[in-house]
Design a protein around this motif. Sequence first.
Motif, PDB file in Angstrom:
ATOM      1  N   PRO A 154       0.817  -1.220   0.000  1.00 10.77           N
ATOM      2  CA  PRO A 154       0.000   0.000   0.000  1.00 10.77           C
ATOM      3  C   PRO A 154       0.848   1.266   0.000  1.00 10.77           C
ATOM      4  CG  PRO A 154      -0.873  -1.585   1.565  1.00 10.77           C
ATOM      5  CD  PRO A 154       0.441  -2.139   1.094  1.00 10.77           C
ATOM      6  N   THR A 155       0.444   2.239  -0.804  1.00 10.46           N
ATOM      7  CA  THR A 155       1.254   3.438  -1.007  1.00 10.46           C
ATOM      8  C   THR A 155       1.259   4.391   0.178  1.00 10.46           C
ATOM      9  OG1 THR A 155      -0.639   4.571  -2.007  1.00 10.46           O
ATOM     10  CG2 THR A 155       0.836   3.370  -3.490  1.00 10.46           C
ATOM     11  N   ASP A 156       0.278   4.291   1.085  1.00 13.26           N
ATOM     12  CA  ASP A 156       0.130   5.286   2.141  1.00 13.26           C
ATOM     13  C   ASP A 156       0.615   4.816   3.507  1.00 13.26           C
ATOM     14  OD1 ASP A 156      -1.811   3.381   2.435  1.00 13.26           O
ATOM     15  OD2 ASP A 156      -3.454   4.782   2.824  1.00 13.26           O
ATOM     16  N   VAL A 157       1.318   3.693   3.574  1.00 12.45           N
ATOM     17  CA  VAL A 157       1.780   3.166   4.861  1.00 12.45           C
ATOM     18  C   VAL A 157       3.051   3.896   5.280  1.00 12.45           C
ATOM     19  CG1 VAL A 157       2.667   1.154   6.077  1.00 12.45           C
ATOM     20  CG2 VAL A 157       0.719   0.923   4.530  1.00 12.45           C
ATOM     21  N   TRP A 158       3.023   4.480   6.478  1.00 11.78           N
ATOM     22  CA  TRP A 158       4.176   5.158   7.080  1.00 11.78           C
ATOM     23  C   TRP A 158       4.840   4.162   8.029  1.00 11.78           C
ATOM     24  CZ3 TRP A 158       4.666   8.332  11.907  1.00 11.78           C
ATOM     25  CH2 TRP A 158       5.789   9.155  11.874  1.00 11.78           C
ATOM     26  N   PHE A 159       5.531   4.627   9.061  1.00 14.65           N
ATOM     27  CA  PHE A 159       6.210   3.724   9.987  1.00 14.65           C
ATOM     28  C   PHE A 159       5.234   2.947  10.864  1.00 14.65           C
ATOM     29  CE2 PHE A 159       9.701   6.620   8.997  1.00 14.65           C
ATOM     30  CZ  PHE A 159      10.720   5.716   8.756  1.00 14.65           C
ATOM     31  N   PHE A 160       3.987   3.415  10.931  1.00 12.43           N
ATOM     32  CA  PHE A 160       2.965   2.714  11.704  1.00 12.43           C
ATOM     33  C   PHE A 160       1.751   2.497  10.820  1.00 12.43           C
ATOM     34  CE2 PHE A 160       5.557   4.771  14.906  1.00 12.43           C
ATOM     35  CZ  PHE A 160       5.716   3.781  15.855  1.00 12.43           C
ATOM     36  N   ASN A 161       1.200   1.304  10.889  1.00  8.93           N
ATOM     37  CA  ASN A 161      -0.024   0.979  10.169  1.00  8.93           C
ATOM     38  C   ASN A 161      -1.015   0.430  11.184  1.00  8.93           C
ATOM     39  OD1 ASN A 161      -1.989   0.316   8.347  1.00  8.93           O
ATOM     40  ND2 ASN A 161      -0.886  -1.403   7.425  1.00  8.93           N
ATOM     41  N   PHE A 162      -1.805   1.331  11.757  1.00  5.93           N
ATOM     42  CA  PHE A 162      -2.679   0.960  12.872  1.00  5.93           C
ATOM     43  C   PHE A 162      -3.837   0.067  12.446  1.00  5.93           C
ATOM     44  CE2 PHE A 162      -0.797   5.041  14.394  1.00  5.93           C
ATOM     45  CZ  PHE A 162      -0.067   4.495  15.433  1.00  5.93           C
ATOM     46  N   GLU A 163      -4.051  -0.061  11.140  1.00  5.96           N
ATOM     47  CA  GLU A 163      -5.070  -1.007  10.686  1.00  5.96           C
ATOM     48  C   GLU A 163      -4.610  -2.448  10.870  1.00  5.96           C
ATOM     49  OE1 GLU A 163      -6.049  -0.104   6.694  1.00  5.96           O
ATOM     50  OE2 GLU A 163      -6.948   1.853   7.158  1.00  5.96           O
ATOM     51  N   GLU A 164      -3.305  -2.650  10.928  1.00  2.00           N
ATOM     52  CA  GLU A 164      -2.748  -3.994  11.068  1.00  2.00           C
ATOM     53  C   GLU A 164      -2.212  -4.277  12.464  1.00  2.00           C
ATOM     54  OE1 GLU A 164      -3.022  -6.171   8.719  1.00  2.00           O
ATOM     55  OE2 GLU A 164      -3.837  -4.777   7.228  1.00  2.00           O
ATOM     56  N   GLY A 165      -1.837  -3.234  13.202  1.00  4.24           N
ATOM     57  CA  GLY A 165      -1.269  -3.434  14.535  1.00  4.24           C
ATOM     58  C   GLY A 165      -0.606  -2.164  15.035  1.00  4.24           C
ATOM     59  N   PHE A 166       0.037  -2.256  16.193  1.00  2.00           N
ATOM     60  CA  PHE A 166       0.629  -1.086  16.822  1.00  2.00           C
ATOM     61  C   PHE A 166       2.156  -1.098  16.782  1.00  2.00           C
ATOM     62  CE2 PHE A 166      -3.574  -1.547  18.695  1.00  2.00           C
ATOM     63  CZ  PHE A 166      -4.068  -0.259  18.592  1.00  2.00           C
ATOM     64  N   LEU A 167       2.748  -2.089  16.163  1.00  2.72           N
ATOM     65  CA  LEU A 167       4.195  -2.156  16.070  1.00  2.72           C
ATOM     66  C   LEU A 167       4.675  -1.422  14.815  1.00  2.72           C
ATOM     67  CD1 LEU A 167       4.802  -5.888  17.069  1.00  2.72           C
ATOM     68  CD2 LEU A 167       5.064  -3.860  18.504  1.00  2.72           C
ATOM     69  N   PRO A 168       5.900  -0.862  14.860  1.00  3.70           N
ATOM     70  CA  PRO A 168       6.442  -0.175  13.682  1.00  3.70           C
ATOM     71  C   PRO A 168       6.598  -1.132  12.504  1.00  3.70           C
ATOM     72  CG  PRO A 168       7.726   0.335  15.649  1.00  3.70           C
ATOM     73  CD  PRO A 168       6.806  -0.778  16.023  1.00  3.70           C
ATOM     74  N   VAL A 169       6.435  -0.593  11.305  1.00  6.73           N
ATOM     75  CA  VAL A 169       6.578  -1.380  10.081  1.00  6.73           C
ATOM     76  C   VAL A 169       7.504  -0.624   9.124  1.00  6.73           C
ATOM     77  CG1 VAL A 169       4.302  -2.443  10.289  1.00  6.73           C
ATOM     78  CG2 VAL A 169       4.552  -0.302   9.017  1.00  6.73           C
TER      79      VAL A 169
END
Length: 332
Positions: A154-169
């Motif tokens: 996904p183009t809009d994912v930053w260091f956090f993707n709260f739709e998937e979880g709370f850990l950095p990505v």
Amino acid sequence: MANEVIVRPQLPVPSPRRSVPALVFGTRPTTIAKRGTFYVVALVVLYFGVIGNLMHRIDTDLDFVPVNAVEGGSHAVNMAAGLIKRETVTHRWIANDPAFYPTAFLDNTPNFQRGLMRAVSRFTIELEDQVGRLRGSSAIDPDLERAAGLLQFPTDVWFFNFEEGFLPVQPADHQYRVAMRALEAYNARVAAGQAVFETRADALAAIVQRIASELGARAALTDAHLRRDNFVLDFVADDIFYFNKGVAYGNYLLIRELGRDFAALIEAQGLTSIWVQTLDSLRSAALLRPAVVLNGGGDTSVLANHLHMQGFYIKRAILQLDEVAQVIRVQR
């Protein structure tokens, strides 16, 4: 003389020293409130308005050439990797900027970048399925498989993707840079004769048909939006317009370079003229640059409808690409 009053000169009374905050904000409550409000508004305008617009860039350079291209490799693969590098390194990927970044309220560049990456992603899928394999029975190239998978991120994912979880990505731009390196590795192996880049007629027909299908999906979405009774200043129309612009621009450059990779085949099958016409259509769609995207009522309005104009060029490119694919299939 004894009774004469001696008048001493009056020295100026020193004014009380004022602190820096008092000089900036004043001392009266009403003055503090007014100046404080003014400074906050000015700061917001400077941060989001000025700095944000300085970071806002839509690059439609039709003469773009990838830097450090792999000599002896595919021109189109070089272009795909070069576009990723330009948008994620040279210009900076802003499509995943969070709400506190200066670009938070800008949507034209993010939509352009998303459309451009969509074009590169679809092209890479066709590389994986067709061009990078000896027919359909051979193994998939591991670098192409890796690149195609990462470009689906996904183009809009930053260091956090709260739709998937709370850990950095890992953010989207990092994933795309890894895909870029995979494309470069594949192309280096093509140049060394260690990887497949098939210039078969059916492979070109498949790529052309994939691009036509993607443009057709964008044209259908555009038509669906135009059928709605929208106001002339439509805040959805400009999102569609700039996404389409990115798709058209990316495909223009990729098709231009595919023309170099498949030059012998295109000339042998008499497709040079229609190939040039396709590039002209995509160029026209990519270069539309209105100051404000208007959603006028078509032939019933004195105001322009920029989606109508863009859609015309995209549909013309679809017809031309379909003609290329049909000619190739007939002459096989």
